[in-house]
Write a protein that holds these residues in place. Structure first.
Motif, PDB file in Angstrom:
ATOM      1  N   LEU A   1     -29.633   9.119  52.272  1.00  0.00           N
ATOM      2  CA  LEU A   1     -28.262   9.119  52.786  1.00  0.00           C
ATOM      3  C   LEU A   1     -27.983   7.823  53.544  1.00  0.00           C
ATOM      4  CD1 LEU A   1     -25.699  10.886  52.977  1.00  0.00           C
ATOM      5  CD2 LEU A   1     -26.576  11.780  55.133  1.00  0.00           C
ATOM      6  N   TYR A   2     -27.165   6.969  52.945  1.00  0.00           N
ATOM      7  CA  TYR A   2     -26.820   5.686  53.585  1.00  0.00           C
ATOM      8  C   TYR A   2     -25.493   5.842  54.298  1.00  0.00           C
ATOM      9  CZ  TYR A   2     -30.620   3.591  50.965  1.00  0.00           C
ATOM     10  OH  TYR A   2     -31.867   3.287  50.476  1.00  0.00           O
ATOM     11  N   GLN A   3     -25.556   6.066  55.591  1.00  0.00           N
ATOM     12  CA  GLN A   3     -24.365   6.302  56.390  1.00  0.00           C
ATOM     13  C   GLN A   3     -24.517   5.569  57.719  1.00  0.00           C
ATOM     14  OE1 GLN A   3     -21.761   9.202  55.724  1.00  0.00           O
ATOM     15  NE2 GLN A   3     -22.354   8.253  53.819  1.00  0.00           N
ATOM     16  N   ILE A   4     -23.419   5.401  58.431  1.00  0.00           N
ATOM     17  CA  ILE A   4     -23.497   4.772  59.751  1.00  0.00           C
ATOM     18  C   ILE A   4     -24.397   5.613  60.655  1.00  0.00           C
ATOM     19  CG2 ILE A   4     -22.168   4.042  61.775  1.00  0.00           C
ATOM     20  CD1 ILE A   4     -19.754   3.777  59.863  1.00  0.00           C
TER      21      ILE A   4
ATOM     22  N   ILE B   1     -19.764  -2.185  43.175  1.00  0.00           N
ATOM     23  CA  ILE B   1     -20.683  -1.554  42.211  1.00  0.00           C
ATOM     24  C   ILE B   1     -22.054  -1.269  42.834  1.00  0.00           C
ATOM     25  CG2 ILE B   1     -19.479  -2.509  40.191  1.00  0.00           C
ATOM     26  CD1 ILE B   1     -21.931  -4.523  40.069  1.00  0.00           C
ATOM     27  N   GLY B   2     -22.077  -1.101  44.130  1.00  0.00           N
ATOM     28  CA  GLY B   2     -23.334  -0.758  44.795  1.00  0.00           C
ATOM     29  C   GLY B   2     -23.877  -1.909  45.622  1.00  0.00           C
ATOM     30  N   GLN B   3     -25.042  -1.669  46.167  1.00  0.00           N
ATOM     31  CA  GLN B   3     -25.625  -2.599  47.131  1.00  0.00           C
ATOM     32  C   GLN B   3     -27.069  -2.900  46.771  1.00  0.00           C
ATOM     33  OE1 GLN B   3     -23.813  -3.152  50.154  1.00  0.00           O
ATOM     34  NE2 GLN B   3     -22.150  -1.848  49.425  1.00  0.00           N
ATOM     35  N   GLU B   4     -27.562  -4.058  47.200  1.00  0.00           N
ATOM     36  CA  GLU B   4     -28.991  -4.355  47.059  1.00  0.00           C
ATOM     37  C   GLU B   4     -29.536  -4.864  48.395  1.00  0.00           C
ATOM     38  OE1 GLU B   4     -29.020  -6.950  43.727  1.00  0.00           O
ATOM     39  OE2 GLU B   4     -27.805  -8.455  44.724  1.00  0.00           O
TER      40      GLU B   4
ATOM     41  N   LYS C   1     -23.441  -7.799  42.331  1.00  0.00           N
ATOM     42  CA  LYS C   1     -22.458  -8.521  41.515  1.00  0.00           C
ATOM     43  C   LYS C   1     -22.650  -8.153  40.056  1.00  0.00           C
ATOM     44  CE  LYS C   1     -21.831 -11.908  44.973  1.00  0.00           C
ATOM     45  NZ  LYS C   1     -22.125 -13.135  45.606  1.00  0.00           N
ATOM     46  N   LEU C   2     -21.588  -8.301  39.271  1.00  0.00           N
ATOM     47  CA  LEU C   2     -21.673  -7.919  37.865  1.00  0.00           C
ATOM     48  C   LEU C   2     -22.529  -8.888  37.056  1.00  0.00           C
ATOM     49  CD1 LEU C   2     -17.957  -6.910  37.305  1.00  0.00           C
ATOM     50  CD2 LEU C   2     -19.912  -5.385  37.000  1.00  0.00           C
ATOM     51  N   GLY C   3     -22.525 -10.153  37.453  1.00  0.00           N
ATOM     52  CA  GLY C   3     -23.307 -11.153  36.724  1.00  0.00           C
ATOM     53  C   GLY C   3     -22.708 -11.507  35.379  1.00  0.00           C
TER      54      GLY C   3
ATOM     55  N   ILE D   1     -11.335   0.475  37.672  1.00  0.00           N
ATOM     56  CA  ILE D   1     -12.081   0.424  36.407  1.00  0.00           C
ATOM     57  C   ILE D   1     -13.482   0.979  36.655  1.00  0.00           C
ATOM     58  CG2 ILE D   1     -12.949  -1.080  34.569  1.00  0.00           C
ATOM     59  CD1 ILE D   1     -10.813  -3.170  35.552  1.00  0.00           C
ATOM     60  N   HIS D   2     -13.835   2.027  35.925  1.00  0.00           N
ATOM     61  CA  HIS D   2     -15.161   2.640  36.110  1.00  0.00           C
ATOM     62  C   HIS D   2     -15.796   2.895  34.750  1.00  0.00           C
ATOM     63  CE1 HIS D   2     -18.438   4.992  37.437  1.00  0.00           C
ATOM     64  NE2 HIS D   2     -17.879   6.187  37.364  1.00  0.00           N
ATOM     65  N   ARG D   3     -17.111   2.665  34.675  1.00  0.00           N
ATOM     66  CA  ARG D   3     -17.771   2.752  33.361  1.00  0.00           C
ATOM     67  C   ARG D   3     -17.981   4.174  32.865  1.00  0.00           C
ATOM     68  NH1 ARG D   3     -23.737   0.353  35.056  1.00  0.00           N
ATOM     69  NH2 ARG D   3     -24.308   1.987  36.524  1.00  0.00           N
ATOM     70  N   ARG D   4     -17.865   5.184  33.780  1.00  0.00           N
ATOM     71  CA  ARG D   4     -18.002   6.584  33.334  1.00  0.00           C
ATOM     72  C   ARG D   4     -16.729   7.334  33.703  1.00  0.00           C
ATOM     73  NH1 ARG D   4     -21.946   9.810  35.819  1.00  0.00           N
ATOM     74  NH2 ARG D   4     -21.718   8.616  37.752  1.00  0.00           N
TER      75      ARG D   4
ATOM     76  N   GLY E   1     -30.159  -4.696  56.278  1.00  0.00           N
ATOM     77  CA  GLY E   1     -28.998  -4.206  55.546  1.00  0.00           C
ATOM     78  C   GLY E   1     -29.037  -4.508  54.055  1.00  0.00           C
ATOM     79  N   ARG E   2     -27.864  -4.357  53.452  1.00  0.00           N
ATOM     80  CA  ARG E   2     -27.758  -4.603  52.007  1.00  0.00           C
ATOM     81  C   ARG E   2     -26.544  -5.483  51.735  1.00  0.00           C
ATOM     82  NH1 ARG E   2     -28.268   1.119  48.987  1.00  0.00           N
ATOM     83  NH2 ARG E   2     -26.491   1.645  50.285  1.00  0.00           N
ATOM     84  N   ASN E   3     -26.582  -6.149  50.606  1.00  0.00           N
ATOM     85  CA  ASN E   3     -25.450  -6.982  50.179  1.00  0.00           C
ATOM     86  C   ASN E   3     -24.805  -6.369  48.950  1.00  0.00           C
ATOM     87  OD1 ASN E   3     -25.450  -9.119  51.996  1.00  0.00           O
ATOM     88  ND2 ASN E   3     -27.231 -10.023  50.978  1.00  0.00           N
TER      89      ASN E   3
ATOM     90  N   ILE F   1     -13.431  -2.444  40.798  1.00  0.00           N
ATOM     91  CA  ILE F   1     -14.457  -2.055  39.826  1.00  0.00           C
ATOM     92  C   ILE F   1     -15.520  -1.208  40.523  1.00  0.00           C
ATOM     93  CG2 ILE F   1     -16.158  -2.898  38.147  1.00  0.00           C
ATOM     94  CD1 ILE F   1     -14.528  -5.532  38.088  1.00  0.00           C
ATOM     95  N   GLY F   2     -15.853  -0.060  39.915  1.00  0.00           N
ATOM     96  CA  GLY F   2     -16.896   0.817  40.469  1.00  0.00           C
ATOM     97  C   GLY F   2     -16.416   2.259  40.527  1.00  0.00           C
ATOM     98  N   GLY F   3     -17.371   3.171  40.699  1.00  0.00           N
ATOM     99  CA  GLY F   3     -17.006   4.590  40.725  1.00  0.00           C
ATOM    100  C   GLY F   3     -17.699   5.349  41.834  1.00  0.00           C
ATOM    101  N   GLY F   4     -18.140   4.643  42.887  1.00  0.00           N
ATOM    102  CA  GLY F   4     -18.776   5.302  44.035  1.00  0.00           C
ATOM    103  C   GLY F   4     -17.778   5.435  45.186  1.00  0.00           C
ATOM    104  N   ARG F   5     -18.276   5.898  46.312  1.00  0.00           N
ATOM    105  CA  ARG F   5     -17.412   6.103  47.500  1.00  0.00           C
ATOM    106  C   ARG F   5     -16.694   4.820  47.904  1.00  0.00           C
ATOM    107  NH1 ARG F   5     -17.639  10.818  51.039  1.00  0.00           N
ATOM    108  NH2 ARG F   5     -16.030   9.658  52.145  1.00  0.00           N
ATOM    109  N   SER F   6     -17.448   3.701  47.870  1.00  0.00           N
ATOM    110  CA  SER F   6     -16.840   2.435  48.316  1.00  0.00           C
ATOM    111  C   SER F   6     -15.652   2.083  47.431  1.00  0.00           C
ATOM    112  CB  SER F   6     -17.856   1.292  48.271  1.00  0.00           C
ATOM    113  OG  SER F   6     -18.919   1.563  49.109  1.00  0.00           O
ATOM    114  N   ALA F   7     -15.844   2.145  46.110  1.00  0.00           N
ATOM    115  CA  ALA F   7     -14.766   1.774  45.186  1.00  0.00           C
ATOM    116  C   ALA F   7     -13.537   2.659  45.428  1.00  0.00           C
ATOM    117  CB  ALA F   7     -15.243   1.907  43.745  1.00  0.00           C
ATOM    118  N   ILE F   8     -13.772   3.956  45.600  1.00  0.00           N
ATOM    119  CA  ILE F   8     -12.651   4.890  45.758  1.00  0.00           C
ATOM    120  C   ILE F   8     -11.943   4.664  47.100  1.00  0.00           C
ATOM    121  CG2 ILE F   8     -12.002   7.321  45.897  1.00  0.00           C
ATOM    122  CD1 ILE F   8     -14.360   7.925  44.044  1.00  0.00           C
ATOM    123  N   GLU F   9     -12.732   4.612  48.177  1.00  0.00           N
ATOM    124  CA  GLU F   9     -12.112   4.431  49.498  1.00  0.00           C
ATOM    125  C   GLU F   9     -11.347   3.114  49.577  1.00  0.00           C
ATOM    126  OE1 GLU F   9     -15.188   7.037  52.249  1.00  0.00           O
ATOM    127  OE2 GLU F   9     -15.090   4.893  52.547  1.00  0.00           O
ATOM    128  N   GLU F  10     -11.946   2.061  49.024  1.00  0.00           N
ATOM    129  CA  GLU F  10     -11.290   0.747  49.126  1.00  0.00           C
ATOM    130  C   GLU F  10     -10.087   0.657  48.184  1.00  0.00           C
ATOM    131  OE1 GLU F  10     -12.301  -1.051  51.765  1.00  0.00           O
ATOM    132  OE2 GLU F  10     -13.770   0.537  52.022  1.00  0.00           O
TER     133      GLU F  10
END
Ligand code: NAP
Length: 297
Positions: free
Chosen positions: A277-280, A232-235, A116-118, A172-175, A111-113, A149-158
């Motif tokens: 495509l990262y989906q269940i 802000i995404g996953q690694e 973080k903004l750092g 808050i989104h950078r774009r 999986g992915r974690n 913080i973030g502008g992807g699906r996770s940020a919006i859904e959450e």
């Protein structure tokens, strides 16, 4: 506890649990090693509406149903953290803090974690106002003001999920463009207690009495909030594979079209491999296809 299996799966997320389901139903001697709650990323997902056959379900509930399904087949779940992997002839040795396990085939569904903004004070305030899981920590901020913080699906859904319990959510989104389909973005924009702060970057967090106090933005805004959720995404969480030389430059496990790494008895799937495509459903598909490869051997 038994320590030798035909197949061991490291990572009890949806990919790993699906592989276990298919292997065990075909009579394979299989175990799962997991160091956290079964389910992986879905345990941090509030609502799932795109898994066929289920109208709407929260992530932890779907994770629990899969866990029940797998354990009802008597697949052992070893709740331990893997420290290192070792190749021994045609087998793989898995070292945890407590024991050594051995298998002929290894499946890595790590999986992915959350990234973080750092930035300043992020580490210190982690769990003290800053969170990466709305479904776990959202209820702590009932009737309070939070930022996402973030502008992807996770940020919006959450953000939408949090808006149902918090008095105000600032996204808050950078774009100004979001990484999600139009219908989801429209839904976001129609929630009355969500306000958007776009084209802005968080530069630091401030603390007061040991807790998050405010979020300082690039343009000087000092936004007072009770909580902040970063999406802000996953690694990929593939640290244990470093010694095997199977990772690409971003830390994803490299596999061929049969999900095989350069070692014929080590497979990988789910979110720890590169895909479009990262989906269940795609993680489940990887798990089923890896099981099929092993059963065909
Ligand atoms: P994502 O799609 O990679 O989005 C990450 C967002 O964070 C982007 O908007 C990005 O901004 C922003 N970002 C990244 N680094 C940043 C930084 N240092 N400072 C500020 N902002 C930063 O991640 P995700 O939302 O976690 O989604 C991951 C994958 O899972 C995606 O493929 C997504 O489709 C999938 N997913 C699916 C569902 C679903 O189907 N229900 C739900 C959640 C996630 P930019 O846009 O400017 O790069």
């Amino acid at each position: 506890m038994q320590s030798e299996y035909q197949t061991i799966i490291i990572g009890g997320g949806v990919a790993g649990m699906t592989a276990a389901l298919y292997l065990k139903r075909a009579g394979e001697n299989v175990a799962i090693i997991e160091c956290d709650a079964p389910g992986g990323q879905i345990t941090r997902t509030s609502e799932i509406e795109n898994y066929p056959g289920i109208l709407k379900i929260n992530g932890p509930e779907l994770a629990f149903q899969m866990y029940e399904q797998v354990t009802s087949l008597e697949v052992p779940f070893v709740f331990q953290r893997v420290i290192s992997l070792e190749l021994e002839n045609d087998s793989v040795l898995i070292h945890t803090k407590k024991q050594q396990l051995k298998c002929q085939n290894l499946i890595l569904t790590l999986g992915r974690n959350p990234k973080k903004l750092g930035i300043e004070n992020e580490k210190e305030l982690s769990g003290k106002g800053i969170s990466w899981c709305a479904v776990c920590d959202g209820p702590l901020y009932k009737n309070k003001e939070v930022a996402v913080i973030g502008g992807g699906r996770s940020a919006i859904e959450e953000a939408i999920y949090l808006s149902k319990m918090c008095s105000k959510v600032t996204l808050i989104h950078r774009r100004s463009e979001f990484r999600a389909d139009k219908s989801l973005v429209d839904e976001l924009k129609n929630v009355s207690n969500i306000s958007l702060l776009t084209r802005n970057q968080v530069v630091k967090f401030t603390e007061k009495e040991g807790r998050l106090h405010s979020i300082v933005l690039e343009d000087g805004i000092d936004l007072k909030v009770d909580g902040c959720f970063e999406f802000i995404g996953q690694e990929p969480s593939t640290e244990i594979c470093k010694g095997l030389d199977i990772l690409d430059s971003e830390g994803y496990i490299e596999v061929n079209s049969n999900y095989q790494t350069k070692y014929p008895n080590i497979y990988a799937g789910g979110d720890c491999i590169k895909k479009d495509l990262y989906q269940i459903i795609t993680a489940c598909s990887d798990g089923a296809r890896i099981a099929e490869q092993i059963l065909k051997k």
